[in-house]
Design a protein around this motif. Structure first.
Motif, PDB file in Angstrom:
ATOM      1  N   ILE A  74       2.619   4.010  15.567  1.00 33.13           N
ATOM      2  CA  ILE A  74       1.360   3.510  15.658  1.00 33.13           C
ATOM      3  C   ILE A  74       0.388   4.115  14.790  1.00 33.13           C
ATOM      4  N   ARG A  75       0.323   5.322  14.366  1.00 33.30           N
ATOM      5  CA  ARG A  75      -0.545   6.017  13.357  1.00 33.30           C
ATOM      6  C   ARG A  75      -0.612   5.281  12.007  1.00 33.30           C
ATOM      7  N   ASP A  76       0.625   5.155  11.666  1.00 35.76           N
ATOM      8  CA  ASP A  76       1.208   4.507  10.297  1.00 35.76           C
ATOM      9  C   ASP A  76       0.668   2.893  10.337  1.00 35.76           C
ATOM     10  N   LEU A  77       0.434   2.314  11.775  1.00 37.79           N
ATOM     11  CA  LEU A  77       0.076   1.015  11.904  1.00 37.79           C
ATOM     12  C   LEU A  77      -1.575   1.069  11.516  1.00 37.79           C
ATOM     13  N   LEU A  78      -2.168   2.116  12.222  1.00 37.98           N
ATOM     14  CA  LEU A  78      -3.768   2.109  12.152  1.00 37.98           C
ATOM     15  C   LEU A  78      -3.879   2.334  10.523  1.00 37.98           C
ATOM     16  N   LEU A  79      -3.122   3.044  10.121  1.00 32.53           N
ATOM     17  CA  LEU A  79      -3.630   3.375   8.597  1.00 32.53           C
ATOM     18  C   LEU A  79      -3.468   2.021   7.780  1.00 32.53           C
ATOM     19  N   TYR A  80      -2.600   1.167   7.829  1.00 30.81           N
ATOM     20  CA  TYR A  80      -2.431  -0.078   7.311  1.00 30.81           C
ATOM     21  C   TYR A  80      -3.586  -0.992   7.698  1.00 30.81           C
ATOM     22  N   ILE A  81      -4.188  -1.015   8.900  1.00 28.86           N
ATOM     23  CA  ILE A  81      -5.255  -2.240   9.152  1.00 28.86           C
ATOM     24  C   ILE A  81      -6.236  -1.398   8.823  1.00 28.86           C
ATOM     25  N   ARG A  82      -6.660   0.187   8.749  1.00 26.30           N
ATOM     26  CA  ARG A  82      -7.786   0.437   8.305  1.00 26.30           C
ATOM     27  C   ARG A  82      -7.861   0.078   6.828  1.00 26.30           C
ATOM     28  N   ALA A  83      -6.837   0.199   6.013  1.00 27.23           N
ATOM     29  CA  ALA A  83      -6.789   0.047   4.723  1.00 27.23           C
ATOM     30  C   ALA A  83      -7.036  -1.534   4.333  1.00 27.23           C
ATOM     31  N   ASP A  84      -6.619  -2.364   5.366  1.00 29.03           N
ATOM     32  CA  ASP A  84      -6.984  -3.791   4.978  1.00 29.03           C
ATOM     33  C   ASP A  84      -8.519  -3.895   5.416  1.00 29.03           C
ATOM     34  N   GLU A  85      -9.086  -3.271   6.305  1.00 28.86           N
ATOM     35  CA  GLU A  85     -10.452  -3.399   6.749  1.00 28.86           C
ATOM     36  C   GLU A  85     -11.415  -2.917   5.478  1.00 28.86           C
ATOM     37  N   ALA A  86     -10.816  -1.780   4.713  1.00 26.60           N
ATOM     38  CA  ALA A  86     -11.587  -1.172   3.779  1.00 26.60           C
ATOM     39  C   ALA A  86     -11.665  -2.249   2.345  1.00 26.60           C
ATOM     40  N   LYS A  87     -10.692  -3.000   2.402  1.00 24.54           N
ATOM     41  CA  LYS A  87     -10.480  -3.823   1.286  1.00 24.54           C
ATOM     42  C   LYS A  87     -11.262  -4.880   1.617  1.00 24.54           C
ATOM     43  N   HIS A  88     -11.567  -5.445   2.804  1.00 23.06           N
ATOM     44  CA  HIS A  88     -12.241  -6.483   3.267  1.00 23.06           C
ATOM     45  C   HIS A  88     -13.924  -6.075   2.825  1.00 23.06           C
ATOM     46  N   ARG A  89     -14.062  -4.767   3.246  1.00 23.77           N
ATOM     47  CA  ARG A  89     -15.320  -4.205   2.913  1.00 23.77           C
ATOM     48  C   ARG A  89     -15.777  -4.216   1.454  1.00 23.77           C
ATOM     49  N   GLU A  90     -14.846  -3.919   0.600  1.00 25.75           N
ATOM     50  CA  GLU A  90     -15.292  -3.949  -0.772  1.00 25.75           C
ATOM     51  C   GLU A  90     -15.141  -5.559  -1.356  1.00 25.75           C
TER      52      GLU A  90
ATOM     53  N   TYR B 254       0.856  -1.141  -0.019  1.00 23.62           N
ATOM     54  CA  TYR B 254       0.114   0.020  -0.045  1.00 23.62           C
ATOM     55  C   TYR B 254       0.833   1.067   0.043  1.00 23.62           C
ATOM     56  N   THR B 255       0.456   2.271  -0.759  1.00 19.32           N
ATOM     57  CA  THR B 255       1.263   3.520  -0.710  1.00 19.32           C
ATOM     58  C   THR B 255       0.524   4.375   0.311  1.00 19.32           C
ATOM     59  N   GLU B 256       1.307   5.236   0.713  1.00 24.77           N
ATOM     60  CA  GLU B 256       0.826   6.183   1.858  1.00 24.77           C
ATOM     61  C   GLU B 256      -0.572   7.046   1.043  1.00 24.77           C
ATOM     62  N   GLU B 257      -0.426   7.289   0.122  1.00 28.96           N
ATOM     63  CA  GLU B 257      -1.369   8.319  -0.615  1.00 28.96           C
ATOM     64  C   GLU B 257      -2.808   7.253  -0.880  1.00 28.96           C
ATOM     65  N   GLN B 258      -2.390   6.070  -1.099  1.00 27.72           N
ATOM     66  CA  GLN B 258      -3.557   5.221  -1.198  1.00 27.72           C
ATOM     67  C   GLN B 258      -4.368   5.000   0.164  1.00 27.72           C
ATOM     68  N   MET B 259      -3.793   4.815   1.309  1.00 24.89           N
ATOM     69  CA  MET B 259      -4.157   4.648   2.384  1.00 24.89           C
ATOM     70  C   MET B 259      -4.864   5.919   3.000  1.00 24.89           C
TER      71      MET B 259
END
Length: 300
Positions: free
Chosen positions: A237-253, A27-32
């Motif tokens: 930790i903020r970066d970690l939460l961005l990655y996990i949120r991106a994962d959840e957004a992908k699972h949503r889709e 994932y890129t930072e811009e995508q997240m």
């Protein structure tokens, strides 16, 4: 003959190199940062049942984890200097409890769906069209979320007991529901992941507004850095939460998309298409659609 000749002791075996079962997409930072809160409207009775079930589950989870959030404060629309003194203010410990509880349950749907489709494929002696891999990969990813948070906090006996009870009820309920209506179950998970994106977005907003000071300069666990391949300078930790949120957004889709398909349709997330110029579902965030891909978009 000595039995040890058949079963030599473990020290005689060479070490096995451990590797990840499913390498994580980059994932890129811009995508997240482009991840947004989104909601798919209900179109039929099946969608309505799925949405109401998620709302009930959300209420139970909020009660179990002591969670109550001012939506405007969480979204950064307004600030409250005494927010941290309120009964339901979320501090670092409360967020971790919530994350641990959510992720311990979130890994169930993918495993149940993958298992049932696996058994169905065996019974019919036919291929599954790629669904099993995606569902098990989702379960694996959710488990990695849990293992990451376990590096930050060790749950007590009460928390473990709560998770055991919730997982037991949820597993059996989801198992029966998937036998009756897989489409409703995928829509349920899609709505559940919508809530997960909201939860992690609120946690990130709390961190940005200074309500989680102990996490501001805290490094993410090495376990997480390796799994997400987090670059230098972006391992907080903020970066970690961005990655996990991106994962959840992908699972949503993914689950909203699977909820739009017939159970015999090929899985678009592992399919190969003849025309690469037409936007298609992918494992990464390059073609993310928050409310899922419609069936005619996938099969055209």
């Amino acid at each position: 003959m000595n039995i040890k000749e058949y079963f030599p002791p473990p020290e005689n075996f060479p070490a096995i190199k451990k590797s990840e079962a499913w390498p994580h997409p980059v994932y890129t930072e811009e995508q997240m940062r482009q991840i947004v809160i989104a909601h798919r409207k209900t179109n039929n009775w099946s969608d309505w049942v799925a949405l109401k079930s998620v709302q009930v589950l959300r209420s139970v989870t909020d009660f179990a984890t002591g969670y109550r959030h001012d939506k405007e404060v969480a979204a950064g629309i307004k600030d409250s200097r005494d927010a941290n003194r309120k009964r339901f203010a979320m501090d670092e410990r409360k967020w971790l409890v919530r994350f641990l509880f959510l992720e311990s349950v979130a890994g169930v749907p993918g495993m149940v769906g993958g298992m049932l489709r696996h058994l169905h494929s065996l019974r019919r002696m036919k291929r599954d069209n790629g669904w099993i891999e995606t569902l098990l990969e989702e379960a694996y990813n959710e488990r990695m979320h849990l293992l990451t948070f376990l590096k930050m906090a060790e749950p007590g006996w009460f928390m473990r007991l709560m998770v055991l009870g919730a997982q037991g009820v949820f597993f059996n309920g989801f198992f029966l529901a998937y036998l009756i209506s897989p489409r409703t179950c995928h829509r349920f998970v899609g709505y559940l992941e919508e809530e997960a994106v909201i939860t992690y977005t609120r946690a990130i907003n709390d961190l940005d507004t200074g309500k989680l000071p102990r996490w501001e300069n805290l490094e993410a666990p090495a376990f997480a850095v390796k799994y997400w391949d987090m670059p230098e300078g972006h391992r907080k930790i903020r970066d970690l939460l961005l990655y996990i949120r991106a994962d959840e957004a992908k699972h949503r889709e993914v689950n909203h998309t699977l909820g739009n398909l017939s159970q015999q349709d090929p899985n678009p997330y592992v399919a190969e298409y003849k025309d690469p110029n037409i936007p298609r579902p992918s494992k990464g965030l390059t073609t993310l659609k928050p409310t899922g891909w419609e069936r005619d978009e996938v099969l055209r």
